[in-house]
Enzyme design. Structure first.
Site, PDB file in Angstrom:
ATOM      1  CG  ASP A  51      -1.944  -1.088   1.216  1.00  0.00           C
ATOM      2  OD1 ASP A  51      -2.403  -1.433   0.114  1.00  0.00           O
ATOM      3  OD2 ASP A  51      -2.289  -1.598   2.298  1.00  0.00           O
ATOM      4  CE1 TYR A 109       3.955  -6.432   3.391  1.00  0.00           C
ATOM      5  CE2 TYR A 109       3.162  -8.692   3.459  1.00  0.00           C
ATOM      6  CZ  TYR A 109       3.297  -7.484   2.796  1.00  0.00           C
ATOM      7  OH  TYR A 109       2.776  -7.336   1.530  1.00  0.00           O
TER       8      TYR A 109
END
Length: 277
Positions: A51, A109
């Site tokens: 994002d 992540y």
């Protein structure tokens, strides 16, 4: 032929990985550079569609081309054309049935969070920040409830287009070094905003707003409106993508930001104390 690349980027200046009309994305910048090298239009596919504001230490992409170029052209040539905040690290030819997204078996992540009264200066945009003190043990206890296969509806965004919210979270480790917390998420795949939504809930628990068992309630209710707000993208990094050994891709050792953070913090503290003697 099909080429696979590994790249890193600072996501602050982009609308995210994916191309969007009239906006600057990492994908559009990379495709522009590769197309100039190939003298033909190149379209890339990524392992993870990060994002806006989210960074990558090890993003994997593939593209197809009939143009013959040395592998160094896809690395050095691309880097000569890319902006400074995007860098291609590695390139190789790969079998035609490889797919950067669908061949991936696991994604990792990392989230870096600064917990102190003053906002970050040196690490602005590279780490998340909360001015609250956080209880590491409570967050670790809550994290254990998330491990395994669950319906993560409470932690997906309203815009998430996934057909279902079932995901398998393999690992969620939380560690602390001085004022920095490191959250490591590893799963087969992630829902839109899943990491940042989970992080928001863990921070609430670390602050003492809710007990660790609140996570179990959220998983059971499957209602996004009951959970914490989506946390900032600043400290989030796509850190690794795992593939089956048959693809013969390297295990890529990324520069983990916590090592840089610890080095800088250690130097700063030693200099400050030396100056007071």
């Amino acid at each position: 032929m099909k080429i696979v690349l590994i790249l890193e980027y600072d996501g602050r200046g982009y609308c995210g990985w994916q191309k969007q009309p009239d906006r600057i994305s990492v994908q559009s910048r990379l495709e522009s550079a590769l197309s100039r090298i190939a003298s033909s239009q190149i379209q890339v596919v990524a392992a993870g569609r990060t994002d806006a504001g989210v960074h990558a230490l090890c993003q994997v992409v593939h593209f197809e081309t009939h143009v013959i170029r040395p592998l160094t052209a896809w690395v050095r040539g691309a880097n000569a054309l890319l902006p400074d905040d995007i860098s291609v690290l590695w390139a190789s030819e790969v079998n035609d049935d490889f797919h950067a997204r669908f061949s991936a078996t696991e994604r990792t992540y990392l989230y870096y969070l600064l917990s102190r009264p003053a906002r970050p200066g040196i690490f602005q945009g590279k780490t998340g920040w909360t001015h609250y003190s956080l209880d590491l043990e409570k967050m670790q206890t809550a994290a254990r409830f998330l491990i395994g296969e669950h319906d993560f509806s409470a932690f997906r965004s309203a815009e998430c287009q996934a057909k279902n919210a079932i995901r398998k979270l393999v690992r969620l480790d939380i560690s602390q070094s001085e004022q920095f917390f490191v959250f490591e998420f590893c799963a087969n795949a992630f829902l839109h905003h899943m990491v940042r939504n989970i992080l928001g809930a863990l921070i609430y628990i670390g602050q003492g707003k809710y007990p660790p068992e609140w996570i179990q309630i959220l998983l059971g209710k499957r209602d996004r409106t009951l959970a914490a707000p989506t946390f900032s993208p600043d400290g989030l990094y796509l850190a690794g993508v795992r593939y089956d050994a048959r693809w013969n891709l390297p295990t890529f050792n990324v520069i983990r930001p916590e090592n840089v953070i610890n080095m800088i913090a250690s130097f700063k503290y030693s200099q400050n104390w030396a100056g007071l003697r």
